[in-house]
Design an enzyme around this catalytic site. Structure first.
Site, PDB file in Angstrom:
ATOM      1  N   ASP A   1       0.862  -1.192   0.000  1.00 41.91           N
ATOM      2  CA  ASP A   1       0.000   0.000   0.000  1.00 41.91           C
ATOM      3  C   ASP A   1       0.895   1.238   0.000  1.00 41.91           C
ATOM      4  OD1 ASP A   1       0.693  -0.905   2.696  1.00 41.91           O
ATOM      5  OD2 ASP A   1      -0.468   0.809   3.414  1.00 41.91           O
TER       6      ASP A   1
ATOM      7  N   GLU B   1      -0.027  -0.866   5.767  1.00 42.99           N
ATOM      8  CA  GLU B   1       1.028  -0.362   6.649  1.00 42.99           C
ATOM      9  C   GLU B   1       0.867   1.122   6.902  1.00 42.99           C
ATOM     10  OE1 GLU B   1       4.710   1.103   8.277  1.00 42.99           O
ATOM     11  OE2 GLU B   1       3.782   1.765   6.425  1.00 42.99           O
TER      12      GLU B   1
END
Ligand code: ZN
Ligand code: ZN
Length: 470
Positions: A90, A153
Site C-alpha cells: 500500500d 502499513e
C-alpha cells in the site's frame, strides 16, 4: 558464495529487477475507504497490488499463500527456524506537485519516479529479487524464509493483525522499510489524554469560545485557532501583534468583529516522533493566551497547562516524565491535538515516544503529580511497548557486517521514535533501503528510487539472507 560479487550479480540482472518493480508501481494502491468492501476492506488498490505480487511470484515458480484480502507471503527454504521479511504494497496518497504520473513509473536521470518506489514497493521487490537471485545461484536455504507482504502499513497495520492471527511468527527477521545501517530500537508509543471538564462560568474576564489545533497525535499541529469574546477586544489584538513579532518561528493572523476576535497561529508541521523539528502552533497560541483572565475555570486550566507544562517541553521534563536510555535516547512529547469549547470543556492529546526504562503507568503517576494544581483528568491510551534487539544479537551483527562490507559505510545500531513492521517480530529490526547518502522522498511528491540504491539494496539483501539462512 564467499567470494561472490553480489553487486555485480544484481547489476547483470538489473533489467529484470526493474521489470518486476514496474509491475507493482503501475498499480494505484492507495487506501480508499469509500470503495472498501468486505472483499477489499481498504479498497481495491492495495488488494490488487498484493495479488499482482503473488501472481508474479507464482510465475517465477515460488510457493505463495494469501491471507484473505489483507496479506500474503512468498515462501522458500526448509528447516526448523523461520526468517521473516516484512514489506508492504500500500502507498500514501499521491498528493499534488507531481511532474509525472505517480502510477506510471518512469526512469529519468537514473531514478525511478513513482509513488511507492522507495516506500515500500522498491525495497520489498529488492528483497524478493534477492531471494530469486539466491535460488538462481543454486543456494540451499537451511532455514525457512517467509517474505510477508502487507496492504495496510500506511494506516492501521490491520493487515499484520490479521496475518499473525493465522500465520506462524518468524523467529527473527527484518523489514526493508526504513533506512540503513539498521533500526534495532523503536521507542514505545502512548498518548496522555488531558480532559478539562467545564467547571464554572463567571462574569469576569474574556470568554474563550473555542480553541482548535491538530489532526492526529503523530503530527505537530501546523495551525491553531482561537475565538475570544469580551469588551476591550482591541487589547488582545494589540498584544497578539507584539507577541507574534517577538516569536520568529511563527506567523499569524487575526480578525476582529465587534466584541469578538479570531486568532490563528501558523507553526510548522513535523512527524510526532520528532516534535522538536516542528513548531507547535497550539502551544504557542496557548503561551500567548495565558496572560489573560478567562471567565471559565476550564479555559484557564486548559491554557495554563498547555503553556506552562507542554510548551517547548519536548522531553516531557515539566511533566516529570523525562527519561534517558543510553541507546534508545530520550522520551519525546508531541502535543498533537488541543481542542476547547466553552460548552464542552477541553481535551489535549499529548503523544509520547518512550525508551526502555519507563512505562505508561509510571508516566501517568508522574503526570498526575505535575498537574496537581489543575482541574484536569489524565488517562493513558493503550500504548505500544518499546522494542529493542541488542547490538550483540547475531541478527544485528550479521546485518551490520554485510552492510559495512558491501558499502564501506560506517555500521552502527540506531533507534527511532517508531515504528516499523520490524517491531512485530520479537527479534525483528528494520534494514534499509535508504542509504545515508540517499535523498529521502518518501511520502512526498515526485517520490523516486535511485537505480543505484535499488541495486545496492538488492545486493545487500541477497548476502544478508544468504548468511542468515546458513
Ligand atoms: Zn513504508
Ligand atoms: Zn510510508
Amino acid at each position: 558464495m564467499e567470494n561472490i560479487n553480489w553487486l555485480k550479480e544484481v547489476e547483470s540482472r538489473q533489467d529484470a529487477l526493474i521489470e518486476d518493480l514496474f509491475r507493482l508501481l503501475k498499480i494505484d494502491s492507495v487506501r480508499d475507504d469509500e470503495k472498501a468492501t468486505a472483499e477489499a476492506p481498504v479498497g481495491p488498490g492495495p488488494l490488487a497490488a498484493l495479488e499482482e505480487f503473488l501472481t508474479m511470484a507464482q510465475e517465477d515458480g515460488f510457493e505463495t499463500k494469501q491471507f484473505g484480502p489483507w496479506a500474503g507471503r512468498v515462501e522458500i527454504g526448509s528447516g526448523d527456524e523461520l526468517m521473516g521479511i516484512l514489506g508492504h504494497v500500500d502507498v500514501v496518497p499521491a498528493g499534488s506537485g507531481w511532474e509525472t504520473d505517480p502510477f506510471e513509473p518512469v526512469i529519468k536521470d537514473n531514478r525511478i519516479y513513482a509513488r511507492g518506489s522507495s516506500d515500500d514497493k522498491g525495497p520489498t521487490v529488492a528483497a524478493y529479487f534477492a531471494i530469486k537471485l539466491l535460488r538462481e545461484l543454486g543456494v540451499e536455504f537451511n532455514k525457512r524464509v517467509h517474505l510477508i507482504i502487507g496492504t495496510d502499513e500506511e494506516s492501521g497495520w490491520q493487515c499484520m493483525d490479521h496475518y499473525f492471527k493465522e500465520a506462524e511468527m518468524p523467529d527473527f527477521g527484518f523489514s526493508p522499510d526504513a533506512n540503513f545501517p539498521i533500526i534495532n530500537g523503536e521507542k514505545g508509543n502512548v498518548s496522555a489524554i488531558f480532559t478539562f471538564p467545564q467547571v464554572e462560568i463567571t462574569t469576569v474576564g474574556y470568554s474563550l469560545v473555542s480553541f482548535k489545533a491538530g489532526l492526529r497525535p503523530n503530527m505537530v499541529p501546523e495551525d491553531a485557532k482561537a475565538v475570544i469574546e469580551g469588551s476591550n477586544i482591541e487589547f488582545i489584538q494589540e498584544s497578539f501583534e507584539i507577541f507574534v513579532e517577538q516569536h520568529e518561528d511563527i506567523t499569524a493572523e487575526s480578525s476582529v468583529s465587534e466584541n469578538r476576535i479570531e486568532l490563528t497561529v501558523y507553526g510548522k508541521s513535523a512527524h510526532g516522533s520528532t516534535p522538536s523539528k516542528g513548531v507547535n502552533s497550539a502551544t504557542y497560541l496557548a503561551n500567548f493566551l495565558q496572560k489573560f483572565e478567562f471567565n471559565s475555570t476550564s479555559a484557564g486550566d486548559f491554557v495554563h497547562l498547555l503553556s506552562q507544562l507542554l510548551h517547548l517541553n519536548f522531553n516531557g521534563a515539566k511533566l516529570g516524565v523525562a527519561h534517558h536510555h543510553e541507546v534508545m535516547g530520550d522520551v519525546s512529547m508531541n502535543v498533537g491535538i488541543a481542542n476547547f469549547d466553552i460548552e464542552k470543556g477541553g481535551k489535549i492529546d499529548a503523544n509520547f515516544r518512550f525508551p526502555e526504562g519507563t512505562d505508561p503507568e509510571t508516566m501517568l503517576g508522574q503526570i498526575n503529580t505535575a498537574v496537581e494544581n489543575f482541574r484536569v483528568n489524565v488517562d493513558m491510551t493503550d500504548g505500544k511497548e518499546p522494542h529493542y534487539v541488542p547490538a550483540d544479537d547475531p541478527l544485528v551483527e550479521t546485518l551490520l557486517d554485510v552492510y559495512h562490507k558491501q558499502t564501506g559505510f560506517e555500521a552502527h545500531e540506531q533507534s527511532i521514535g517508531g515504528g516499523t513492521y520490524g517491531r512485530l517480530m520479537p527479534r525483528g529490526v528494520a534494514y534499509g533501503a535508504l542509504f545515508p547518502d540517499s535523498i529521502d522522498t518518501m511520502h512526498q511528491a515526485n517520490e523516486f528510487l535511485a537505480l543505484e540504491d535499488l541495486t545496492r539494496a538488492t545486493a545487500i539483501y541477497a548476502e544478508a539472507i544468504y548468511r542468515l539462512t546458513r
